[in-house]
Design a protein around this motif. Structure first.
Motif, PDB file in Angstrom:
ATOM      1  N   PRO A  16       0.817  -1.225   0.000  1.00  0.00           N
ATOM      2  CA  PRO A  16       0.000   0.000   0.000  1.00  0.00           C
ATOM      3  C   PRO A  16       0.843   1.264   0.000  1.00  0.00           C
ATOM      4  CG  PRO A  16      -0.879  -1.601   1.554  1.00  0.00           C
ATOM      5  CD  PRO A  16       0.428  -2.158   1.065  1.00  0.00           C
ATOM      6  N   GLY A  17       1.958   1.258   0.767  1.00  0.00           N
ATOM      7  CA  GLY A  17       2.825   2.426   0.780  1.00  0.00           C
ATOM      8  C   GLY A  17       3.454   2.705  -0.574  1.00  0.00           C
ATOM      9  N   GLU A  18       3.885   1.642  -1.264  1.00  0.00           N
ATOM     10  CA  GLU A  18       4.471   1.815  -2.602  1.00  0.00           C
ATOM     11  C   GLU A  18       3.431   2.334  -3.583  1.00  0.00           C
ATOM     12  OE1 GLU A  18       7.850  -1.737  -2.338  1.00  0.00           O
ATOM     13  OE2 GLU A  18       5.847  -2.153  -3.148  1.00  0.00           O
ATOM     14  N   LEU A  19       2.196   1.884  -3.430  1.00  0.00           N
ATOM     15  CA  LEU A  19       1.131   2.356  -4.308  1.00  0.00           C
ATOM     16  C   LEU A  19       0.938   3.855  -4.138  1.00  0.00           C
ATOM     17  CD1 LEU A  19      -1.294   1.699  -6.251  1.00  0.00           C
ATOM     18  CD2 LEU A  19      -2.679   1.513  -4.176  1.00  0.00           C
ATOM     19  N   VAL A  20       0.795   4.319  -2.904  1.00  0.00           N
ATOM     20  CA  VAL A  20       0.547   5.735  -2.654  1.00  0.00           C
ATOM     21  C   VAL A  20       1.737   6.580  -3.098  1.00  0.00           C
ATOM     22  CG1 VAL A  20       0.140   7.449  -0.856  1.00  0.00           C
ATOM     23  CG2 VAL A  20      -1.073   5.270  -0.792  1.00  0.00           C
ATOM     24  N   THR A  21       2.952   6.127  -2.803  1.00  0.00           N
ATOM     25  CA  THR A  21       4.141   6.871  -3.223  1.00  0.00           C
ATOM     26  C   THR A  21       4.227   6.938  -4.748  1.00  0.00           C
ATOM     27  OG1 THR A  21       5.335   6.209  -1.236  1.00  0.00           O
ATOM     28  CG2 THR A  21       6.656   6.962  -3.108  1.00  0.00           C
ATOM     29  N   GLY A  22       3.965   5.803  -5.407  1.00  0.00           N
ATOM     30  CA  GLY A  22       4.021   5.773  -6.869  1.00  0.00           C
ATOM     31  C   GLY A  22       2.943   6.600  -7.524  1.00  0.00           C
ATOM     32  N   MET A  23       1.780   6.693  -6.895  1.00  0.00           N
ATOM     33  CA  MET A  23       0.684   7.493  -7.445  1.00  0.00           C
ATOM     34  C   MET A  23       1.066   8.963  -7.570  1.00  0.00           C
ATOM     35  SD  MET A  23      -2.531   5.784  -5.384  1.00  0.00           S
ATOM     36  CE  MET A  23      -3.524   7.280  -5.508  1.00  0.00           C
ATOM     37  N   ALA A  24       1.877   9.446  -6.633  1.00  0.00           N
ATOM     38  CA  ALA A  24       2.253  10.865  -6.638  1.00  0.00           C
ATOM     39  C   ALA A  24       3.033  11.235  -7.893  1.00  0.00           C
ATOM     40  CB  ALA A  24       3.073  11.183  -5.385  1.00  0.00           C
ATOM     41  N   ARG A  25       3.727  10.264  -8.493  1.00  0.00           N
ATOM     42  CA  ARG A  25       4.555  10.531  -9.681  1.00  0.00           C
ATOM     43  C   ARG A  25       3.895  10.062 -10.970  1.00  0.00           C
ATOM     44  NH1 ARG A  25       8.144   8.051  -6.011  1.00  0.00           N
ATOM     45  NH2 ARG A  25       8.068   6.138  -7.250  1.00  0.00           N
ATOM     46  N   ALA A  26       2.741   9.414 -10.872  1.00  0.00           N
ATOM     47  CA  ALA A  26       2.135   8.789 -12.048  1.00  0.00           C
ATOM     48  C   ALA A  26       1.256   9.762 -12.824  1.00  0.00           C
ATOM     49  CB  ALA A  26       1.299   7.580 -11.610  1.00  0.00           C
ATOM     50  N   THR A  27       1.151   9.505 -14.111  1.00  0.00           N
ATOM     51  CA  THR A  27       0.216  10.244 -14.956  1.00  0.00           C
ATOM     52  C   THR A  27      -1.028   9.390 -15.192  1.00  0.00           C
ATOM     53  OG1 THR A  27       1.301   9.393 -16.947  1.00  0.00           O
ATOM     54  CG2 THR A  27       2.046  11.531 -16.101  1.00  0.00           C
ATOM     55  N   VAL A  28      -2.133  10.027 -15.440  1.00  0.00           N
ATOM     56  CA  VAL A  28      -3.409   9.320 -15.596  1.00  0.00           C
ATOM     57  C   VAL A  28      -3.536   8.805 -17.025  1.00  0.00           C
ATOM     58  CG1 VAL A  28      -5.916   9.505 -15.461  1.00  0.00           C
ATOM     59  CG2 VAL A  28      -4.477  10.753 -13.822  1.00  0.00           C
ATOM     60  N   PRO A  29      -3.640   7.500 -17.220  1.00  0.00           N
ATOM     61  CA  PRO A  29      -3.805   6.959 -18.569  1.00  0.00           C
ATOM     62  C   PRO A  29      -5.267   7.026 -18.997  1.00  0.00           C
ATOM     63  CG  PRO A  29      -3.743   5.159 -17.020  1.00  0.00           C
ATOM     64  CD  PRO A  29      -3.566   6.418 -16.205  1.00  0.00           C
ATOM     65  N   PRO A  30      -5.538   6.989 -20.289  1.00  0.00           N
ATOM     66  CA  PRO A  30      -6.933   6.915 -20.732  1.00  0.00           C
ATOM     67  C   PRO A  30      -7.554   5.590 -20.322  1.00  0.00           C
ATOM     68  CG  PRO A  30      -5.433   6.586 -22.576  1.00  0.00           C
ATOM     69  CD  PRO A  30      -4.589   6.992 -21.417  1.00  0.00           C
ATOM     70  N   ALA A  31      -8.866   5.595 -20.149  1.00  0.00           N
ATOM     71  CA  ALA A  31      -9.563   4.356 -19.810  1.00  0.00           C
ATOM     72  C   ALA A  31      -9.418   3.363 -20.953  1.00  0.00           C
ATOM     73  CB  ALA A  31     -11.030   4.643 -19.538  1.00  0.00           C
ATOM     74  N   HIS A  32      -9.155   2.116 -20.619  1.00  0.00           N
ATOM     75  CA  HIS A  32      -8.987   1.087 -21.641  1.00  0.00           C
ATOM     76  C   HIS A  32     -10.348   0.743 -22.245  1.00  0.00           C
ATOM     77  CE1 HIS A  32      -7.066  -2.211 -23.721  1.00  0.00           C
ATOM     78  NE2 HIS A  32      -8.024  -3.022 -23.312  1.00  0.00           N
ATOM     79  N   PRO A  33     -10.473   0.704 -23.566  1.00  0.00           N
ATOM     80  CA  PRO A  33     -11.764   0.369 -24.183  1.00  0.00           C
ATOM     81  C   PRO A  33     -12.183  -1.060 -23.872  1.00  0.00           C
ATOM     82  CG  PRO A  33     -10.277   1.416 -25.762  1.00  0.00           C
ATOM     83  CD  PRO A  33      -9.449   1.066 -24.564  1.00  0.00           C
ATOM     84  N   VAL A  34     -13.420  -1.227 -23.456  1.00  0.00           N
ATOM     85  CA  VAL A  34     -13.970  -2.545 -23.129  1.00  0.00           C
ATOM     86  C   VAL A  34     -15.421  -2.595 -23.588  1.00  0.00           C
ATOM     87  CG1 VAL A  34     -12.494  -2.919 -21.106  1.00  0.00           C
ATOM     88  CG2 VAL A  34     -14.708  -1.773 -20.828  1.00  0.00           C
TER      89      VAL A  34
END
Length: 275
Positions: A116-134
């Motif tokens: 969970p800590g790695e997820l939150v830390t990584g989220m701070a640096r991540a860009t939002v991808p487009p939703a995958h078509p389904v």
């Protein structure tokens, strides 16, 4: 047959639902002393999706999510769904986890762990991808071996509409988030109704639930018939005074349950058994 579309993606449709009804600044989840708005939920889910994709998760990959009820659970779940992965929701206390390409869980529980800590830390640096078509029938997540498609949860919410959920309701679910009913109660109902829900993985004793209802001023208790049977038998002294209604999942509520809670106890109408 229609082509896959990002509009059918469950995470994207929930985000657009929030925008359409102007819920971005409304409380969505209460977690301890923290309050997260609907806007924060979806912004975080987008960044979680970006982090998972940067971590190598691809459409169709299995992402095991074995976390207690907390914002990291919600972000990991919606993030995996957004990029077209299959979220495998597991009890965080289970002795074994289902197989998957990656797992968001406590350290040492899987060969490829994101804590969970790695997820939150990584989220701070991540860009939002487009939703995958389904497609609306594309599998989005699974619990206890049963698959749920991107279009399924809205029907679960509509089944609850007769109980009159309100945008200012605070929901507390006796079933936990890793349980199919608990996931619907705690995650989908608030995101489809504009209400808020308590994220909590603590004990479900009568006294503990009463304390959390009072602490968070919950107005709707989403319960099980087993919990209400215990409540009626134990005759607890702890008040549930903020509640306006309780909903019993399963068998009809026992006698005295309403007296113990101090509010009406409603039960979903069961579909008649096939002849």
């Amino acid at each position: 047959m229609p082509d896959p579309s990002p509009d059918a993606n469950l995470a994207e449709s929930l985000s657009r639902w929030t925008l359409a009804f102007g819920w971005r600044d409304r409380a969505a989840f209460l977690c301890g002393d923290d309050v997260f708005t609907h806007g924060e939920v979806h912004r975080g889910a987008g960044r979680a999706a970006g982090f998972l994709r940067a971590h190598g998760v691809r459409p169709g990959d299995r992402v095991v999510i074995a976390l207690p009820g907390a914002m990291e659970f919600v972000w990991a779940f919606l993030g995996a769904v957004r990029i077209g992965a299959l979220a495998l929701i597991a009890d965080p206390e289970a002795s074994m986890l289902p197989p998957g390409e990656v797992a968001v869980c406590a350290p040492g529980r899987h060969r490829n762990v994101i804590t969970p800590g790695e997820l939150v830390t990584g989220m701070a640096r991540a860009t939002v991808p487009p939703a995958h078509p389904v497609h609306s029938w594309t599998p989005a997540f699974t619990q206890y071996g049963e698959l749920y498609a991107h279009g399924d949860p809205e029907a679960s919410f509509l089944a609850m509409e007769p109980f009159g959920l309100r945008e200012n309701d605070v929901l507390f679910s006796v079933p936990k988030t890793h349980d199919p009913v608990g996931l619907r109660n705690t995650v989908f109902l608030p995101l489809y109704s504009g209400a808020s829900a308590v994220l909590d993985s603590g004990r479900r004793s009568i006294a503990a639930v009463a304390e959390r209802v009072r602490r968070h001023r919950a107005s709707v208790l989403l319960s099980t018939s087993a919990f209400l049977t215990r409540l009626a038998a134990e005759a607890p002294r702890e008040p549930f005074w903020p509640l306006r209604i309780a909903v019993s999942q399963g068998a009809p509520p026992p006698v005295h349950a309403e007296d113990r809670l101090g509010c009406p106890v409603l039960a979903p109408v069961q579909d008649p058994a096939p002849a």
